[in-house]
Design a protein around this motif. Structure first.
Motif, PDB file in Angstrom:
ATOM      1  N   MET A  66       0.815  -1.204   0.000  1.00 14.25           N
ATOM      2  CA  MET A  66       0.000   0.000   0.000  1.00 14.25           C
ATOM      3  C   MET A  66       0.854   1.263   0.000  1.00 14.25           C
ATOM      4  O   MET A  66       0.526   2.234  -0.674  1.00 14.25           O
ATOM      5  CB  MET A  66      -0.952   0.018   1.193  1.00 14.25           C
ATOM      6  N   ASN A  69       1.907   1.679  -3.550  1.00 15.08           N
ATOM      7  CA  ASN A  69       0.764   2.098  -4.362  1.00 15.08           C
ATOM      8  C   ASN A  69       0.390   3.555  -4.101  1.00 15.08           C
ATOM      9  O   ASN A  69       0.055   4.297  -5.029  1.00 15.08           O
ATOM     10  CB  ASN A  69      -0.442   1.199  -4.105  1.00 15.08           C
ATOM     11  N   ILE A  70       0.430   3.953  -2.844  1.00 11.53           N
ATOM     12  CA  ILE A  70       0.084   5.334  -2.496  1.00 11.53           C
ATOM     13  C   ILE A  70       1.107   6.297  -3.095  1.00 11.53           C
ATOM     14  O   ILE A  70       0.736   7.325  -3.670  1.00 11.53           O
ATOM     15  CB  ILE A  70      -0.032   5.512  -0.966  1.00 11.53           C
ATOM     16  N   CYS A  73       0.449   6.557  -6.758  1.00 19.75           N
ATOM     17  CA  CYS A  73      -0.815   7.255  -7.000  1.00 19.75           C
ATOM     18  C   CYS A  73      -0.671   8.754  -6.745  1.00 19.75           C
ATOM     19  O   CYS A  73      -1.220   9.569  -7.478  1.00 19.75           O
ATOM     20  CB  CYS A  73      -1.909   6.652  -6.116  1.00 19.75           C
ATOM     21  N   VAL A  90      -4.185   8.885   1.730  1.00 15.61           N
ATOM     22  CA  VAL A  90      -4.967   8.898   0.496  1.00 15.61           C
ATOM     23  C   VAL A  90      -6.287   9.606   0.730  1.00 15.61           C
ATOM     24  O   VAL A  90      -6.836   9.586   1.829  1.00 15.61           O
ATOM     25  CB  VAL A  90      -5.251   7.468  -0.035  1.00 15.61           C
ATOM     26  N   ASP A  97      -8.807   4.834  -7.143  1.00 16.31           N
ATOM     27  CA  ASP A  97      -7.803   4.542  -8.163  1.00 16.31           C
ATOM     28  C   ASP A  97      -6.933   3.365  -7.763  1.00 16.31           C
ATOM     29  O   ASP A  97      -6.707   2.441  -8.546  1.00 16.31           O
ATOM     30  CB  ASP A  97      -6.956   5.794  -8.412  1.00 16.31           C
ATOM     31  N   ILE A  98      -6.447   3.371  -6.535  1.00 18.69           N
ATOM     32  CA  ILE A  98      -5.586   2.286  -6.072  1.00 18.69           C
ATOM     33  C   ILE A  98      -6.323   0.956  -6.050  1.00 18.69           C
ATOM     34  O   ILE A  98      -5.809  -0.057  -6.519  1.00 18.69           O
ATOM     35  CB  ILE A  98      -5.015   2.627  -4.667  1.00 18.69           C
ATOM     36  N   HIS A 101      -6.797  -0.736  -9.362  1.00 19.53           N
ATOM     37  CA  HIS A 101      -5.600  -1.316  -9.961  1.00 19.53           C
ATOM     38  C   HIS A 101      -5.046  -2.497  -9.181  1.00 19.53           C
ATOM     39  O   HIS A 101      -3.976  -3.000  -9.486  1.00 19.53           O
ATOM     40  CB  HIS A 101      -4.522  -0.235 -10.133  1.00 19.53           C
ATOM     41  N   ASN A 102      -5.750  -2.953  -8.163  1.00 20.79           N
ATOM     42  CA  ASN A 102      -5.309  -4.105  -7.378  1.00 20.79           C
ATOM     43  C   ASN A 102      -6.136  -5.320  -7.693  1.00 20.79           C
ATOM     44  O   ASN A 102      -7.168  -5.296  -8.190  1.00 20.79           O
ATOM     45  CB  ASN A 102      -5.381  -3.809  -5.882  1.00 20.79           C
TER      46      ASN A 102
END
Length: 102
Positions: A66, A69-70, A73, A90, A97-98, A101-102
């Motif tokens: 995460m 990913n953050i 993003c 976030v 958005d995250i 994409h997971n």
């Protein structure tokens, strides 16, 4: 969150590039959960809380996943003017958005 299994299939398809966006009902479920988990009601969630939210939707992710990913993003959304303590936080748009994409 009654449509979870149907939505999870849509998420899996989206991650393979088969679908452009999250289904509307899944977006609404995530939005509702975001507001529940956003304890201070400031519109931001720290990485630990966000990881818990993502896990509540059945994803197996680590805090490190995460964090990565953050960071990605935040670059994509051009979020770089936030206070230092929000660097791994976030907002709802980023969360959607995250998760998509997971």
């Amino acid at each position: 969150m009654g449509s979870f299994s149907r939505s999870r299939d849509a998420i899996a398809a989206a991650s393979r590039g088969e679908v452009a966006a999250l289904p509307r009902d899944y977006q609404m479920e995530i939005t509702e959960a975001f507001h529940v988990f956003d304890h201070d009601k400031m519109g931001w969630m720290d990485v630990t809380t966000f990881t818990t939210l993502v896990r509540a939707f059945g994803f197996r992710v680590t805090t490190q996943d995460m964090e990565r990913n953050i960071r990605e993003c935040r670059i994509h959304h051009k979020v770089n003017n936030e206070p230092e303590e929000r660097n791994l936080a976030v907002n709802l748009e980023m969360a959607l958005d995250i998760i998509s994409h997971n």
